[in-house]
Design a protein around this motif. Structure first.
Motif, mmCIF file in Angstrom:
data_model
loop_
_atom_site.group_PDB
_atom_site.id
_atom_site.type_symbol
_atom_site.label_atom_id
_atom_site.label_comp_id
_atom_site.label_asym_id
_atom_site.label_seq_id
_atom_site.Cartn_x
_atom_site.Cartn_y
_atom_site.Cartn_z
ATOM 1 N N UNK A 189 1.040 -1.159 0.113
ATOM 2 C CA UNK A 189 -0.511 0.261 -0.347
ATOM 3 C C UNK A 189 0.847 0.978 0.440
ATOM 4 N N UNK A 190 1.972 1.540 0.691
ATOM 5 C CA UNK A 190 2.701 2.698 0.787
ATOM 6 C C UNK A 190 3.324 2.654 -0.440
ATOM 7 N N UNK A 191 3.974 1.956 -1.404
ATOM 8 C CA UNK A 191 4.108 1.151 -1.968
ATOM 9 C C UNK A 191 3.914 1.939 -3.716
ATOM 10 N N UNK A 192 2.688 1.902 -3.066
ATOM 11 C CA UNK A 192 1.395 2.333 -4.345
ATOM 12 C C UNK A 192 0.982 3.943 -3.633
ATOM 13 N N UNK A 193 0.629 4.835 -2.911
ATOM 14 C CA UNK A 193 0.701 5.991 -1.913
ATOM 15 C C UNK A 193 1.729 6.709 -1.721
ATOM 16 N N UNK A 194 2.764 7.531 -3.092
ATOM 17 C CA UNK A 194 4.373 7.616 -2.636
ATOM 18 C C UNK A 194 3.980 8.967 -1.296
ATOM 19 N N UNK A 195 3.349 9.950 -1.373
ATOM 20 C CA UNK A 195 2.526 10.548 -0.908
ATOM 21 C C UNK A 195 2.723 10.838 0.798
ATOM 22 N N UNK A 196 2.098 9.439 0.743
ATOM 23 C CA UNK A 196 1.765 9.831 2.090
ATOM 24 C C UNK A 196 2.802 8.485 2.740
ATOM 25 N N UNK A 197 3.660 7.824 2.153
ATOM 26 C CA UNK A 197 4.700 7.279 2.239
ATOM 27 C C UNK A 197 5.574 8.338 2.868
ATOM 28 N N UNK A 198 5.822 8.798 1.541
ATOM 29 C CA UNK A 198 6.746 10.116 2.750
ATOM 30 C C UNK A 198 6.650 11.468 3.193
ATOM 31 N N UNK A 199 5.216 10.968 3.684
ATOM 32 C CA UNK A 199 4.998 11.916 5.226
ATOM 33 C C UNK A 199 5.937 10.902 6.216
ATOM 34 N N UNK A 200 5.300 9.664 6.573
ATOM 35 C CA UNK A 200 5.466 8.644 7.188
ATOM 36 C C UNK A 200 6.958 8.382 7.239
ATOM 37 N N UNK A 201 8.128 8.686 6.471
ATOM 38 C CA UNK A 201 9.062 8.528 6.357
ATOM 39 C C UNK A 201 9.961 9.720 7.279
ATOM 40 N N UNK A 202 9.471 11.272 6.951
ATOM 41 C CA UNK A 202 9.689 11.605 7.138
ATOM 42 C C UNK A 202 9.588 12.332 9.091
ATOM 43 N N UNK A 203 8.631 12.004 8.974
ATOM 44 C CA UNK A 203 8.361 11.066 10.301
ATOM 45 C C UNK A 203 9.700 10.735 11.106
ATOM 46 N N UNK A 204 9.462 9.164 10.912
ATOM 47 C CA UNK A 204 10.032 8.008 11.304
ATOM 48 C C UNK A 204 11.728 9.183 11.391
ATOM 49 N N UNK A 205 11.854 9.428 10.375
ATOM 50 C CA UNK A 205 13.725 10.541 10.772
ATOM 51 C C UNK A 205 13.354 11.247 11.958
ATOM 52 N N UNK A 206 11.993 11.938 11.186
ATOM 53 C CA UNK A 206 12.070 13.385 13.267
ATOM 54 C C UNK A 206 12.256 12.441 14.410
ATOM 55 N N UNK A 207 11.872 10.750 14.448
ATOM 56 C CA UNK A 207 11.766 10.543 15.472
ATOM 57 C C UNK A 207 10.423 10.690 15.849
ATOM 58 N N UNK A 208 9.806 10.531 15.398
ATOM 59 C CA UNK A 208 8.097 10.507 14.782
ATOM 60 C C UNK A 208 7.333 9.857 15.959
ATOM 61 N N UNK A 209 6.219 9.198 16.601
ATOM 62 C CA UNK A 209 5.970 7.995 16.778
ATOM 63 C C UNK A 209 4.326 8.216 16.367
ATOM 64 N N UNK A 210 3.646 9.475 16.573
ATOM 65 C CA UNK A 210 2.570 9.008 16.546
ATOM 66 C C UNK A 210 1.861 9.015 15.126
ATOM 67 N N UNK A 211 2.540 9.730 13.692
ATOM 68 C CA UNK A 211 1.433 9.295 12.341
ATOM 69 C C UNK A 211 2.154 7.804 12.066
ATOM 70 N N UNK A 212 3.293 6.990 12.793
ATOM 71 C CA UNK A 212 3.348 5.310 13.131
ATOM 72 C C UNK A 212 2.296 4.571 13.189
ATOM 73 N N UNK A 213 2.089 5.339 14.443
ATOM 74 C CA UNK A 213 0.973 4.403 15.147
ATOM 75 C C UNK A 213 -0.426 4.666 14.713
ATOM 76 N N UNK A 214 -0.623 5.831 14.125
ATOM 77 C CA UNK A 214 -1.684 5.995 13.639
ATOM 78 C C UNK A 214 -1.941 5.316 12.028
#
Length: 412
Positions: A257-282
């Motif tokens: 699903x993430x590979x087919x939704x690149x904009x959402x994936x990019x948001x998640x990767x940026x959040x992970x790089x910042x060390x955030x948890x909220x977007x990963x959980x939701x």
């Protein structure tokens, strides 16, 4: 497109690839739909969210296949393949209160949130070890190389299966998820071997209790009442069976699903790089809703006449709640066919509802979060290495998952 009054064809390979248009048609035109399944069993499919939630909590819908109107012939075509012949029927997916209440209470004493939280470092270690094996090659089949072995080794560790026996479990589990793709009788033989091994392991552990889940099941008691050896074997079996395939599919479907939704994936990767948890959980919850690992809830059988969604259900009729359809119901979810990893109002039914809500959901979420976060952090340019049209989904009624997921990335 289907004509307005023509029901779509269900359970074909084309349907397996993308069942959501057919489910949209059923929700609108035949929300409680009588159909013949590939096994030959006829059953009701419940596709709207409100009806699904009602059905999942309705005590008149029994989990016990003895209530099936078709009798012995029908019983052998429902449930987990091979479980009846291996004497593994006494588990939470097949029983009702008061037996269900007793067993769930006993098992819950061993399968605690604290135990799952303590297991997090081991899940991370397994995740990193598996990625280490292919990170230097620049390519992998994420199902075979990662999503499949991770939950197998994790649940084996949690149960207390010795490391030297875990590859046997991997072989047996691999046969069980082929859904007819292996040798004739292979599933039943694998289930029987697993049953024999679990009985022997439980017997050994009674004399040498440890800190594992099987030892916890043996210790668990309620007013002096203990799990029988057969109940313990059946519970270990269903924890393994229900736990590993759902997690394989959560990881595989989630990456797909993430590979087919690149904009959402990019948001998640940026959040992970910042060390955030909220977007990963939701995000995990949204991936469970959008294309979750369990397409249909496990079997239920009407013990008395009842009405679901305006449709009369006769006593003895099988009822299958289509979680994948309910979780895309526009009457419950805004823009249900759009992936929104930040979605807040997300009471999806991916792990069920009511007294049969999945006991292993915390473990599956832990494994899913750890797997996706680590993949995206360590292999940031992960990309599909095949045409989407060439991907094949496993056959089978209850689960939804890919046979393989070839990917490429910069070797590291």
């Amino acid at each position: 497109m289907n004509a307005p009054n023509t029901a779509p064809e269900l359970f074909t390979w084309e349907f397996a690839t993308d069942p959501y248009p057919a489910y949209a048609w059923l929700r609108e035109h035949s929300p409680v739909h009588w159909t013949k399944l590939p096994s030959g069993v006829e059953a009701w499919l419940v596709t709207r969210y409100t009806d699904a939630r009602q059905a999942l909590a309705d005590s008149r819908l029994s989990k016990n296949p003895d209530h099936h109107a078709e009798g012995a012939q029908g019983k052998n075509r429902t449930g987990i393949p091979g479980e009846r012949n291996a004497n593994l029927m006494t588990h939470l997916l097949n029983i009702d209160p008061p037996d269900h209440t007793r067993l769930r209470r006993l098992v819950s004493k061993a399968f605690t949130p604290r135990r799952i939280a303590q297991f997090a470092p081991r899940v991370q270690q397994l995740t990193d070890d598996l990625i280490d094996r292919f990170a230097g090659t620049g390519e992998a089949d994420l199902i075979h190389d990662f999503a499949f072995p991770l939950p197998i080794y994790a649940i084996c560790d949690l149960l207390g299966v010795p490391s030297e026996d875990q590859d046997d479990f991997r072989d047996w589990a691999g046969m069980m998820i082929r859904h007819g793709g292996g040798p004739r009788g292979g599933v039943a033989r694998s289930v029987k071997k697993m049953r024999g091994y679990l009985a022997e392991l439980i017997h050994r552990k009674r004399d040498d209790l440890g800190d594992d889940l099987i030892s916890g099941l043996i210790r668990a008691s309620d007013h002096g009442e203990h799990l029988t050896e057969n109940e313990a074997a059946a519970m270990c079996f269903v924890l393994l069976f229900a736990g590993f395939e759902t997690t394989i599919n959560l990881i595989g479907n989630g990456v797909h699903t993430l590979l087919h939704n690149p904009a959402q994936r990019a948001l998640l990767q940026a959040s992970i790089e910042r060390g955030e948890r909220e977007l990963l959980d939701t995000g995990i919850e949204e991936l469970l809703r959008f294309d979750g690992p369990v397409e249909l809830a496990t079997w239920r059988f009407a013990t008395a006449p009842l009405i679901i969604g305006g449709q009369r259900i006769a006593a003895g009729d099988p009822v299958l709640v289509v979680l994948a359809a309910a979780d895309r119901d526009p009457a419950r979810f805004a823009e249900p066919d759009t992936l929104d990893l930040a979605r807040q109002d997300n009471q999806h039914l991916g792990y069920g509802h009511g007294i049969h809500y999945c006991l292993g959901a915390p473990l599956a979420r832990l494994e899913g979060r750890t797997a996706l976060e680590t993949l995206l952090r360590r292999l940031p340019d992960l990309r599909l290495a095949a045409d989407s049209a060439d991907l094949r989904w496993r056959g089978g009624l209850i689960m939804r998952g890919l046979r393989s997921l070839p990917v490429e990335f910069t070797a590291r």
